[in-house]
Scaffold this motif. Structure first.
Motif, PDB file in Angstrom:
ATOM      1  N   LEU A  69       0.841  -1.206   0.000  1.00  0.00           N
ATOM      2  CA  LEU A  69       0.000   0.000   0.000  1.00  0.00           C
ATOM      3  C   LEU A  69       0.873   1.252   0.000  1.00  0.00           C
ATOM      4  O   LEU A  69       0.650   2.182  -0.777  1.00  0.00           O
ATOM      5  N   PHE A  86      -1.046  -5.601  -4.439  1.00  0.00           N
ATOM      6  CA  PHE A  86      -1.722  -5.146  -3.222  1.00  0.00           C
ATOM      7  C   PHE A  86      -3.076  -5.838  -3.074  1.00  0.00           C
ATOM      8  O   PHE A  86      -3.436  -6.304  -1.991  1.00  0.00           O
ATOM      9  N   GLN A 103       2.361   1.707  -3.275  1.00  0.00           N
ATOM     10  CA  GLN A 103       1.357   2.120  -4.247  1.00  0.00           C
ATOM     11  C   GLN A 103       1.108   3.623  -4.166  1.00  0.00           C
ATOM     12  O   GLN A 103       0.944   4.288  -5.180  1.00  0.00           O
TER      13      GLN A 103
END
Lengths: 304, 218
Positions: free
Chosen positions: A104, A134, A107
């Motif tokens: 995360l 993810f 990302q």
């Protein structure tokens, strides 16, 4: 006031909801990409230096993608807190949770980098690949929490051949999705405006954007053959979810090919591009879940 | 914008909506799979749904493809080139055209217009940029095969016809952008202080409509 943390069932539900939201977020990302809205907010994390941006379609799409990403991040954090709060959940799910949180964080950084690097194709494609990983980590959390909730180890480690087949077909799907991402980010979607050949040639030389487009098409045929093979290999597996995944996969690939063909013939409309990525995401999710289930080893001492 | 009946288009979009709903349900069902749910029927159901959706979608989309209700109005809803008219100033038309150019033309001719010779010729310095607006529009409308008299050089790819795939407004914006950005003569004129808003560079939707109405050469 005492906080009451949810048990395995609550965490499983929360994880499932997070997976579905992340799926929506990925589809929204495809819409941002294919409407060319990636730089509609030229700054990050604010949009045009404001929290609430000017009301214009593309700006709103990009801004809404960020808002949804924020919501998914919050959901993931709530999930993390509720897992860490309970020892029995923490023990089983810690590795998957750390993976999910790491992916995360990455990302978010990659999302910011797409803006800072002005939508460089490698960054945008990496943003997509990381999104899928993810999603897979969230799926693993949901699967683990559900297994805990059901209070046992109904799965068994599948034989070596099945495990290798499922992992490699999931990896092949990821690879094919990334090639598709490259096609989109390089604006190669219409490099060949006809199907199945390219500008009347059945096998054009594989160079430039035409090459990229044709590699994506050849990859699709290979993947179709591969999922059929895997469906055949896993027909005797005990876990019904793996078998269901393996028979659903070829159907999804057929759907995906239909979407891909008409994506080209209709000159890459946004709605087909979004559905094309949504199908790829579901295919990857289903196969990744099956691959994970095939690897679960009954815990010693749990009576399995 | 959309020629022919909008019905196939709507049905194709409805099929896409169904695809998305189906996939969300599929994902949810796989995630919430209960232990007692052991029959494969479930999986077989999903397969039937997916194949049915593929068939419905392929059918309606092929109708769309055949009726020529192609992308621009759909993929480019709200795109800047949609609002280009004969009265749009040169600079605004060229700017709208740049977006459309990157979508439609850059895959082969590359964003900077240098192409990938020998398959895709460069646009920079192309004779069509200083040819009449009609001649320039003919290439975009009917593709390289319509150029007829001249055989394609060895290794040269075929340029598709965009008559069915793009509107007059979009094509005029693209052609204007090409003339503004890639015409070497224009650069010389600019250096000499010529009027940049010269009629030669500004291709209006009515010009494309005229070229379209006269059909492919010969």
């Amino acid at each position: 006031m005492r906080l009451v943390f949810p048990g395995a069932r609550g965490v499983a539900r929360l994880a499932r909801a997070t997976v579905l939201c992340a799926f929506g977020l990925i589809v929204l990302g495809a819409i941002v990409r294919s409407t060319g809205s990636g730089l509609a907010c030229p700054d990050w994390p604010l949009c045009h230096g404001r929290l609430i941006p000017p009301l214009q379609t593309q700006v709103l799409l990009e801004w809404f993608h960020r808002l949804a990403a924020f919501l998914v991040s919050m959901l993931t954090l709530v999930l993390a807190v509720s897992i860490l709060a309970r020892a029995e959940l923490r023990r089983v799910l810690l590795v998957r949770l750390v993976l999910a949180l790491g992916l995360l964080l990455m990302q978010i950084v990659l999302g910011a980098m797409t803006v800072w690097h002005l939508l460089q194709f490698a960054v945008v494609t990496w943003h997509l690949g990381n999104a899928l990983l993810f999603l897979a980590a969230l799926l693993a959390l949901a699967e683990g929490a559900q297994r805990l909730d059901e209070g046992g180890e109904p799965v068994r480690r599948e034989p070596w051949g099945v495990r290798v087949a499922l992992v490699s077909v999931a990896a092949a799907t990821l690879l094919q999705t990334l090639i598709g991402g490259l096609v989109s980010t390089n604006h190669a979607g219409l490099a060949c405006p006809d199907f199945p050949g390219c500008r009347g040639e059945m096998f054009p030389p594989l160079e430039g954007l035409v090459g990229l487009q044709m590699i994506h098409r050849y990859g699709a045929w290979l993947l179709l053959a591969f999922v059929v093979l895997v469906a055949f290999m896993t027909r005797k597996v005990e876990d019904p979810r793996i078998r269901a995944a393996a028979v659903v996969a070829p159907a999804l690939v057929v759907l995906q090919v239909a979407l891909g063909v008409f994506n080209v013939l209709l000159a890459v409309p946004v709605w087909i591009t979004a559905a094309h990525l949504a199908t790829a995401t579901v295919l990857f999710a289903v196969l990744a879940l099956a691959a994970l289930r095939a690897h679960v080893r009954p815990r010693t001492g749990s009576g399995a | 914008m959309i020629q022919g009946s909008p019905v196939p288009l709507v049905s194709a979009q409805a099929a896409i909506a169904l695809v998305l709903v189906f996939e969300l349900a599929l994902l949810a069902r796989f995630l919430a799979w209960r232990r007692d749910q052991s029959r494969l029927n479930e999986g077989r159901n999903l397969v039937l749904h997916a194949l049915l959706l593929a068939a419905v979608f392929a059918f309606s989309a092929s109708r769309v493809a055949r009726t020529g209700a192609l992308a621009p109005g759909v993929s480019g809803a709200g795109m800047p080139w949609e609002s280009v008219t004969d009265d749009t100033p040169l600079a605004a038309a060229a700017q709208a055209g740049q977006r459309a150019y990157l979508n439609r033309c850059a895959p082969c001719h590359l964003p900077a217009g240098f192409g990938l010779p020998p398959a895709y010729p460069p646009l920079v310095g192309s004779v069509y940029l200083s040819a009449t607006r009609e001649a320039h529009a003919q290439v975009a409308l009917w593709g390289s095969d319509a150029l007829g008299a001249r055989p394609r050089p060895a290794g040269r790819a075929r340029m598709p016809a965009f008559a069915g795939a793009a509107t007059d407004a979009e094509l005029s914006a693209i052609l204007t952008y090409e003339r503004v950005a890639f015409d070497l003569n224009r650069r010389r004129e600019d250096a000499g202080g010529a009027d940049p808003d010269s009629a030669r560079h500004h291709v209006r939707p009515s010009d494309v409509a005229k070229a379209r109405a006269s059909g492919p050469p010969r």
